[in-house]
Design a protein around this motif. Structure first.
Motif, PDB file in Angstrom:
ATOM      1  N   PRO A 278       0.667  -1.311  -0.041  1.00  0.00           N
ATOM      2  CA  PRO A 278      -0.018  -0.177  -0.229  1.00  0.00           C
ATOM      3  C   PRO A 278       0.823   1.067   0.050  1.00  0.00           C
ATOM      4  O   PRO A 278       2.071   1.513   0.723  1.00  0.00           O
ATOM      5  N   ILE A 279       0.845   2.058  -0.195  1.00  0.00           N
ATOM      6  CA  ILE A 279       0.949   3.660  -0.839  1.00  0.00           C
ATOM      7  C   ILE A 279       0.331   4.480   0.281  1.00  0.00           C
ATOM      8  O   ILE A 279      -0.592   5.002  -0.031  1.00  0.00           O
ATOM      9  N   ALA A 280       1.097   5.278   1.034  1.00  0.00           N
ATOM     10  CA  ALA A 280       0.137   5.755   2.142  1.00  0.00           C
ATOM     11  C   ALA A 280      -0.017   7.398   1.135  1.00  0.00           C
ATOM     12  O   ALA A 280       0.751   7.875   0.164  1.00  0.00           O
ATOM     13  N   GLU A 281      -1.158   7.936   1.168  1.00  0.00           N
ATOM     14  CA  GLU A 281      -1.501   9.237   0.996  1.00  0.00           C
ATOM     15  C   GLU A 281      -0.374  10.563   1.525  1.00  0.00           C
ATOM     16  O   GLU A 281       0.315  10.552   2.580  1.00  0.00           O
ATOM     17  N   GLU A 282      -0.340  10.977   0.346  1.00  0.00           N
ATOM     18  CA  GLU A 282       0.332  12.828   0.189  1.00  0.00           C
ATOM     19  C   GLU A 282      -0.295  13.291   0.506  1.00  0.00           C
ATOM     20  O   GLU A 282      -0.980  13.242   0.778  1.00  0.00           O
ATOM     21  N   GLY A 283       0.369  13.717   2.136  1.00  0.00           N
ATOM     22  CA  GLY A 283      -0.078  15.267   2.599  1.00  0.00           C
ATOM     23  C   GLY A 283       0.390  16.079   1.817  1.00  0.00           C
ATOM     24  O   GLY A 283       1.559  16.264   2.215  1.00  0.00           O
ATOM     25  N   PRO A 284       0.021  17.782   2.884  1.00  0.00           N
ATOM     26  CA  PRO A 284       0.464  19.260   1.825  1.00  0.00           C
ATOM     27  C   PRO A 284       2.097  19.372   3.172  1.00  0.00           C
ATOM     28  O   PRO A 284       2.402  18.975   3.828  1.00  0.00           O
ATOM     29  N   SER A 285       2.285  20.959   2.780  1.00  0.00           N
ATOM     30  CA  SER A 285       3.072  21.112   3.454  1.00  0.00           C
ATOM     31  C   SER A 285       3.187  21.834   4.505  1.00  0.00           C
ATOM     32  O   SER A 285       2.160  23.678   3.452  1.00  0.00           O
ATOM     33  N   PRO A 286       3.416  22.558   5.627  1.00  0.00           N
ATOM     34  CA  PRO A 286       2.547  23.532   6.452  1.00  0.00           C
ATOM     35  C   PRO A 286       4.178  24.691   6.227  1.00  0.00           C
ATOM     36  O   PRO A 286       3.607  26.031   6.507  1.00  0.00           O
ATOM     37  N   GLY A 287       4.697  24.609   5.056  1.00  0.00           N
ATOM     38  CA  GLY A 287       6.037  25.749   4.853  1.00  0.00           C
ATOM     39  C   GLY A 287       7.033  25.086   5.800  1.00  0.00           C
ATOM     40  O   GLY A 287       7.757  23.727   5.665  1.00  0.00           O
ATOM     41  N   LEU A 288       7.862  26.602   4.969  1.00  0.00           N
ATOM     42  CA  LEU A 288       9.638  25.656   5.644  1.00  0.00           C
ATOM     43  C   LEU A 288       9.876  26.808   6.053  1.00  0.00           C
ATOM     44  O   LEU A 288       9.856  28.145   5.964  1.00  0.00           O
TER      45      LEU A 288
END
Length: 163
Positions: free
Chosen positions: A84-94
């Motif tokens: 299974p492949i984990a769903e990718e989430g967004p980045s809150p920033g850097l």
């Protein structure tokens, strides 16, 4: 992308290198950062850099390109194995984005990421937060790009009482 439970602080991933050419540096700069030392070799020689220099944004964009290519390759390999492949989430920033040394035509930059923190997110069930240091290092071992970024990472199961 791996699941949150599979990640460990200290994990490092090297995901490619890129050699910057004068033509590429100038093309990127003309489109996105048209400062004289990025687009004109004569002007660059007269600048404090002393030579044509890639935009820092160009260097950061190449980091992202190689990072995403690596993530896609890992996902394709896992799919081929039936995992299974984990769903990718967004980045809150850097933060702390730095370009401590210039990237010049002919430089090869090696890109990497190292996990520095993993956080449970009680207000976001099913997700954790991965914090990692991204780097670009040239062929002389000099850091030319560094930043600390974060990304939401899917957990295998939502937790009601995180650690």
């Amino acid at each position: 992308m791996s699941y949150f439970e599979d990640l460990r602080v200290g994990d490092r991933v090297d995901f490619g290198s890129h050699t910057f050419t004068a033509e590429e540096i100038k093309a990127y700069a003309r489109a996105y950062d048209p400062q004289p030392f990025h687009v004109d070799e004569d002007a660059a020689r007269r600048s404090h850099f002393g030579a044509l220099t890639a935009s820092g944004w160009h260097t950061a964009a190449m980091w992202m390109r190689y990072f995403m290519a690596h993530e896609h390759e890992r996902a394709a390999a896992a799919r081929a194995r039936g995992e299974p492949i984990a769903e990718e989430g967004p980045s809150p920033g850097l933060r702390d984005l730095r370009w401590p040394k210039p990237v010049r035509a002919g430089d090869t930059v090696f890109f990497a990421n190292r996990i520095v923190d993993l956080r449970h997110m009680p207000d976001r069930p099913g997700w954790g937060l991965m914090v990692a240091d991204g780097t670009g290092v040239n062929q002389r071992g000099e850091v030319v790009l560094s930043f600390r970024g974060a990304k939401f990472v899917r957990k295998r199961a939502a937790e009601t009482n995180p650690d």
